[in-house]
Design a protein around this motif. Structure first.
Motif, PDB file in Angstrom:
ATOM      1  N   ASN A 178      59.317 -11.434 -18.326  1.00 46.79           N
ATOM      2  CA  ASN A 178      59.869 -11.945 -19.588  1.00 46.79           C
ATOM      3  C   ASN A 178      59.986 -13.465 -19.551  1.00 46.79           C
ATOM      4  O   ASN A 178      59.689 -14.141 -20.549  1.00 46.79           O
TER       5      ASN A 178
ATOM      6  N   ARG B 177      58.200 -15.874 -22.150  1.00 51.74           N
ATOM      7  CA  ARG B 177      59.054 -16.757 -22.953  1.00 51.74           C
ATOM      8  C   ARG B 177      58.557 -18.205 -22.890  1.00 51.74           C
ATOM      9  O   ARG B 177      58.425 -18.873 -23.915  1.00 51.74           O
TER      10      ARG B 177
ATOM     11  N   GLU C  82      62.846  -7.463 -25.872  1.00 56.88           N
ATOM     12  CA  GLU C  82      62.917  -8.860 -25.415  1.00 56.88           C
ATOM     13  C   GLU C  82      61.940  -9.726 -26.209  1.00 56.88           C
ATOM     14  O   GLU C  82      62.263 -10.847 -26.589  1.00 56.88           O
TER      15      GLU C  82
ATOM     16  N   MET D 261      62.716 -13.072 -28.377  1.00 59.69           N
ATOM     17  CA  MET D 261      62.006 -14.348 -28.180  1.00 59.69           C
ATOM     18  C   MET D 261      61.481 -14.876 -29.510  1.00 59.69           C
ATOM     19  O   MET D 261      61.637 -16.048 -29.831  1.00 59.69           O
TER      20      MET D 261
END
Length: 187
Positions: free
Chosen positions: A66, A70, A96, A100
């Motif tokens: 992640n 990101r 997630e 974002m």
């Protein structure tokens, strides 16, 4: 702007189609495999963490993956859109990804599934002749994909576009573009 996630079983041609689609859509192809290699080779903090798991033969935790995604989505070229290949792999990562994108006031436009017959993919992968691609290993990866991805496809039911992933590269790309344009209204 087009923000697309590409899903399909190992051997379905996701990488090939992601490159083709990103070129036609004018947005970057973002592959988690490429992100891992880049971070590991540059010995970034995330790369060092990822390498520790990879060297131990373990899956890299979602938190590390992640973090890489990101950072990549924050880069200027990804603000116009992207074709994501290899992420998200599960519903936790999907949540997630939504978080974002929400930071930029954006959302995912579509999830494009390349549907291919398991037997066709098994034969395709066996034909590559890689020593680690035994039929048992290939079938296990197919089963893991179907088990892990089924909840993801359900999660994305409102944005899911499924196309036939068999045929030549240009034919599949044309099919994918037509389906995306129809779904997103050509945006």
């Amino acid at each position: 702007m087009t923000r697309v996630v590409l899903v399909g079983p190992p051997g379905a041609g996701k990488g090939t189609q992601a490159v083709a689609l990103s070129g036609k859509l004018g947005v970057p192809h973002i592959s988690t495999g490429d992100l891992f290699r880049k971070h590991v080779s540059e010995e970034t903090e995330l790369g060092v963490q990822a390498k520790r798991y990879m060297d131990a033969g373990e899956l890299v935790p979602d938190s590390v993956t992640n973090g890489m995604v990101r950072q990549r989505l924050a880069e200027d070229d990804a603000q116009r859109g992207f074709v994501l290949d290899g992420f998200p792999r599960n519903t936790a990562q999907a949540g997630e990804l939504e978080s974002m994108l929400a930071e930029y006031g954006a959302k995912l436009d579509a999830v494009l599934e390349l549907k291919v017959d398991t037997e066709e993919v098994v034969q395709r992968l066996l034909a590559r002749g890689r020593t680690d691609d035994t039929e048992d290993v290939i079938r296990n990866r197919q089963n893991v994909y179907h088990t892990e991805t089924a909840p993801l496809l359900e999660y994305y039911a409102d944005r899911l576009i499924t196309i036939d992933g068999l045929g030549d590269v240009d034919e599949i790309s044309a099919r994918a573009l037509d389906a995306l344009n129809a779904f997103t209204g050509g945006s």
